[in-house]
Enzyme design. Structure first.
Site, PDB file in Angstrom:
ATOM      1  N   SER A 145       0.856  -1.190   0.000  1.00 53.88           N
ATOM      2  CA  SER A 145       0.000   0.000   0.000  1.00 53.88           C
ATOM      3  C   SER A 145       0.890   1.237   0.000  1.00 53.88           C
ATOM      4  O   SER A 145       2.094   1.146   0.311  1.00 53.88           O
ATOM      5  CB  SER A 145      -0.859  -0.005   1.276  1.00 53.88           C
ATOM      6  OG  SER A 145      -1.513   1.236   1.447  1.00 53.88           O
ATOM      7  N   TYR A 158      -3.763  -0.923   9.976  1.00 56.07           N
ATOM      8  CA  TYR A 158      -3.554  -1.068   8.531  1.00 56.07           C
ATOM      9  C   TYR A 158      -2.144  -0.612   8.152  1.00 56.07           C
ATOM     10  O   TYR A 158      -1.415  -1.332   7.454  1.00 56.07           O
ATOM     11  CB  TYR A 158      -4.609  -0.255   7.777  1.00 56.07           C
ATOM     12  CG  TYR A 158      -4.567  -0.439   6.280  1.00 56.07           C
ATOM     13  CD1 TYR A 158      -5.170  -1.545   5.675  1.00 56.07           C
ATOM     14  CD2 TYR A 158      -3.930   0.481   5.451  1.00 56.07           C
ATOM     15  CE1 TYR A 158      -5.135  -1.728   4.299  1.00 56.07           C
ATOM     16  CE2 TYR A 158      -3.891   0.306   4.078  1.00 56.07           C
ATOM     17  CZ  TYR A 158      -4.502  -0.793   3.510  1.00 56.07           C
ATOM     18  OH  TYR A 158      -4.456  -0.974   2.143  1.00 56.07           O
TER      19      TYR A 158
HETATM   20  P1  NAD Z   1     -11.741  -4.877  -1.480  1.00 52.31           P
HETATM   21  O1  NAD Z   1     -12.293  -4.607  -0.141  1.00 52.31           O
HETATM   22  O2  NAD Z   1     -12.567  -4.645  -2.695  1.00 52.31           O
HETATM   23  O3  NAD Z   1     -11.160  -6.346  -1.574  1.00 52.31           O
HETATM   24  C1  NAD Z   1     -10.569  -7.001  -0.487  1.00 52.31           C
HETATM   25  C2  NAD Z   1     -10.615  -8.485  -0.765  1.00 52.31           C
HETATM   26  O4  NAD Z   1     -10.100  -9.174   0.355  1.00 52.31           O
HETATM   27  C3  NAD Z   1     -12.038  -8.970  -0.989  1.00 52.31           C
HETATM   28  O5  NAD Z   1     -12.018  -9.945  -2.002  1.00 52.31           O
HETATM   29  C4  NAD Z   1     -12.375  -9.604   0.339  1.00 52.31           C
HETATM   30  O6  NAD Z   1     -13.346 -10.613   0.235  1.00 52.31           O
HETATM   31  C5  NAD Z   1     -11.019 -10.174   0.724  1.00 52.31           C
HETATM   32  N1  NAD Z   1     -10.947 -10.445   2.139  1.00 52.31           N
HETATM   33  C6  NAD Z   1     -11.017  -9.559   3.149  1.00 52.31           C
HETATM   34  N2  NAD Z   1     -10.978 -10.204   4.321  1.00 52.31           N
HETATM   35  C7  NAD Z   1     -10.889 -11.524   4.045  1.00 52.31           C
HETATM   36  C8  NAD Z   1     -10.836 -12.690   4.839  1.00 52.31           C
HETATM   37  N3  NAD Z   1     -10.893 -12.643   6.169  1.00 52.31           N
HETATM   38  N4  NAD Z   1     -10.746 -13.886   4.217  1.00 52.31           N
HETATM   39  C9  NAD Z   1     -10.708 -13.952   2.870  1.00 52.31           C
HETATM   40  N5  NAD Z   1     -10.757 -12.882   2.063  1.00 52.31           N
HETATM   41  C10 NAD Z   1     -10.849 -11.683   2.649  1.00 52.31           C
HETATM   42  O7  NAD Z   1     -10.453  -3.976  -1.557  1.00 52.31           O
HETATM   43  P2  NAD Z   1      -9.277  -3.872  -2.607  1.00 52.31           P
HETATM   44  O8  NAD Z   1      -8.990  -2.444  -2.739  1.00 52.31           O
HETATM   45  O9  NAD Z   1      -9.501  -4.674  -3.823  1.00 52.31           O
HETATM   46  O10 NAD Z   1      -8.090  -4.494  -1.733  1.00 52.31           O
HETATM   47  C11 NAD Z   1      -7.214  -5.476  -2.195  1.00 52.31           C
HETATM   48  C12 NAD Z   1      -5.868  -5.265  -1.554  1.00 52.31           C
HETATM   49  O11 NAD Z   1      -5.316  -4.046  -2.020  1.00 52.31           O
HETATM   50  C13 NAD Z   1      -5.900  -5.169  -0.031  1.00 52.31           C
HETATM   51  O12 NAD Z   1      -4.786  -5.828   0.524  1.00 52.31           O
HETATM   52  C14 NAD Z   1      -5.799  -3.673   0.204  1.00 52.31           C
HETATM   53  O13 NAD Z   1      -5.250  -3.371   1.459  1.00 52.31           O
HETATM   54  C15 NAD Z   1      -4.877  -3.288  -0.924  1.00 52.31           C
HETATM   55  N6  NAD Z   1      -4.893  -1.861  -1.251  1.00 52.31           N
HETATM   56  C16 NAD Z   1      -6.009  -1.266  -1.775  1.00 52.31           C
HETATM   57  C17 NAD Z   1      -5.970   0.081  -2.089  1.00 52.31           C
HETATM   58  C18 NAD Z   1      -7.139   0.819  -2.664  1.00 52.31           C
HETATM   59  O14 NAD Z   1      -7.046   2.034  -2.853  1.00 52.31           O
HETATM   60  N7  NAD Z   1      -8.235   0.176  -2.991  1.00 52.31           N
HETATM   61  C19 NAD Z   1      -4.807   0.812  -1.869  1.00 52.31           C
HETATM   62  C20 NAD Z   1      -3.699   0.177  -1.343  1.00 52.31           C
HETATM   63  C21 NAD Z   1      -3.765  -1.165  -1.046  1.00 52.31           C
END
Ligand code: NAD
Length: 253
Positions: A145, A158
């Protein structure tokens, strides 16, 4: 030919949190590049499976709640049992909890740390055991991130977990490079997914963030596709322990 180095034909991938958001984007991209993909998560994978079918790929859902790190070895076993091996692991599943640090609860600390770093470590360990046994190397991609590099506000568990992802990626790369295992990361910027819904609903915060992104837009799951396929493919065979920012220039500013 150079483009052949980016192909994933015959490879087997596991992507956690593949039902939506960035995980879905990366799972579909890997299928488009030729990999068979195990879709790991706690939610139904139907939409992602349909997208992979439409791209002419093959996928298999594995139900797992990664807030419980004890399920991780079983997840890797299930992928290997179905597809007959494993070449690529994408640790994408992650959660965020927002609260002033002064009021932050132990539960919000533990829930985030269990999913975002403890399960990530044990998935890496289980996958690496398979990679070493198979003797053909392997690729691990950990999703970091901007908060692997910056502090942020109101997200203490986080930020801690994502700093840990960056460090763990470096450490595992150093230990496992000798097995031809590449451990690298991608640090997404501000992307349009469920993870950022609360931020995007706050118009003032949304616009403040947008103003600071040199690319002039928030990212999308498709923006992760190129880096994910690169890090999963032979094109990145000499890359170990590095985390690429896919952030529209945020960290460069
Ligand atoms: P999202 O919330 O759409 O997706 C998160 C995914 O993780 C979902 O598929 C959810 O079902 C899964 N998940 C969460 N808890 C879980 C559990 N206990 N068991 C199994 N699966 C689980 O968000 P996203 O933005 O697609 O996030 C994906 C990754 O990217 C994460 O690690 C997030 O921290 C990282 N991230 C996202 C952003 C952003 O701006 N969206 C920025 C930096 C990092």
């Amino acid at each position: 030919m150079i483009l052949d180095m980016f192909k994933l034909t015959g490879k087997i991938a596991a992507v956690t949190g593949a039902n939506t958001g960035l995980g879905q984007g990366m799972a579909v991209a890997m299928a488009e590049a030729g990999a068979k993909v195990a879709l790991v998560g706690r939610s139904a994978m139907d939409e992602t499976m349909r997208m992979i079918d439409a791209a002419g790929g093959e996928s298999f859902p594995i139900k797992a709640d990664l807030s419980d790190p004890s399920v991780t070895a079983g997840v890797i076993d299930a992928a290997v049992a179905h597809f007959g091996g494993l070449d690529i692991l994408v640790n994408n599943a992650g959660i965020i909890r927002r609260e002033d640090s002064i009021n932050f609860t132990e539960k919000d600390w533990d829930d985030v740390m269990n999913t975002n770093i403890k399960s990530v470590f044990f998935l890496c360990q289980a996958a690496a055991k398979v990679f070493i046994k198979q003797g053909r190397g392997g690729k691990i991609i950990n999703i970091a991130s901007l908060l692997s590099f910056q502090g942020g506000i109101r997200v203490p568990s986080y930020t801690s977990s994502k700093h840990a992802v960056l460090g763990l990626t470096r450490l595992l790369a150093c230990e496992w490079a000798k097995y031809n295992i590449n451990v690298n990361g991608i640090a997404p910027g501000y992307m349009v997914t469920n993870n950022t819904e609360a931020l995007r609903n706050d118009t003032e915060r949304y616009n403040a963030i947008l103003d600071r992104i040199p690319a002039g837009r928030w990212g999308t799951p498709r923006d992760m596709a190129g880096a994910a396929v690169f890090l999963a493919s032979p094109a990145s065979d000499y890359m170990h322990g590095f985390t690429i920012a896919m952030d529209g220039g945020w960290l460069a500013r």
